[in-house]
Enzyme design. Sequence first.
Site, PDB file in Angstrom:
ATOM      1  N   ASP A  43      35.900  33.473 -23.892  1.00  0.00           N
ATOM      2  CA  ASP A  43      37.001  32.533 -23.720  1.00  0.00           C
ATOM      3  C   ASP A  43      37.987  33.045 -22.680  1.00  0.00           C
ATOM      4  OD1 ASP A  43      35.878  31.010 -25.694  1.00  0.00           O
ATOM      5  OD2 ASP A  43      37.203  31.764 -27.280  1.00  0.00           O
ATOM      6  N   ARG A  44      38.778  32.128 -22.164  1.00  0.00           N
ATOM      7  CA  ARG A  44      39.770  32.486 -21.139  1.00  0.00           C
ATOM      8  C   ARG A  44      40.689  33.599 -21.605  1.00  0.00           C
ATOM      9  NH1 ARG A  44      44.039  28.204 -18.336  1.00  0.00           N
ATOM     10  NH2 ARG A  44      44.936  29.675 -16.813  1.00  0.00           N
TER      11      ARG A  44
END
Length: 278
Positions: A146-147
Amino acid sequence: MAKSDNSRKRKTSGTSRKTYQQHSFPKKTNRPEQRQKTAANPNLVRLNRYVANAGICSRREADTYIAAGNITVNGKVITEMGFKVKRTDDVRFDGRKLNPEKKEYVLLNKPKNFITTTSDEKGRRTVMELVSSASNARLLPVGRLDRNTTGLLLFTNDGDLTTKLTHPKHGIRKIYQVTLNESLRMADLQKIEAGLELDDGPVQVDTVSYIQGAPKREVGVAIHSGRNRIVRRIFEHLGYTVVKLDRVVFAGLTKKDLPRGHWRHLTQQEVANLKMIQ
């Protein structure tokens, strides 16, 4: 007599220089032609190197396979040592088509605010920016983070290994360090150990534990599942918010001596270990 002898010496000496010049000039003029001939086929590569770059074996081992008749080029068995091929040729090992691009493996310690994709239409920063100088080959990330998730992310142009490391049946082990918004209650830790039922089915972790010497809101989780956002969803299911999530181990690879935002090439032993995963 002395004058005659000296005259003969001078004449002989002059003949010697002329003979040397006559023989040396043609050799010098041939050298550029030889270099030009070599440069005329820049797309040719020795067959053993082609096979080695495809990740099958070393060059020395490739010679053994070539001699044994395991290699075909455009449908023809080649046993000639030193045989050269074009990169566009159809080269096969025991019937399997080979990719001549040298396999490369790069490990990144991903920082926050980078998305795991090769490009982004919204102009957000991608992990590809971080490894752009690692190789001239087209490397792709293995799986996703994920970011806002940090930690280990592997890049390679080895499609077979990518498939192995991302396919659920191989159950690649990952270890995460999780920081929650509040202390994890022992009852909830035991629920995670026993297994939870999420919206997309049951999930089982390998281990979950408090991190020694750290507050109870910091937890270590080892898991094989590769489902999307699985670690975050485990804790969200129990009412917690994941403040930080860091992948510290991936398929036996660790963050040792790899600072955040930096990358390194895998060692030969690390690559061999990954390929032995069943």
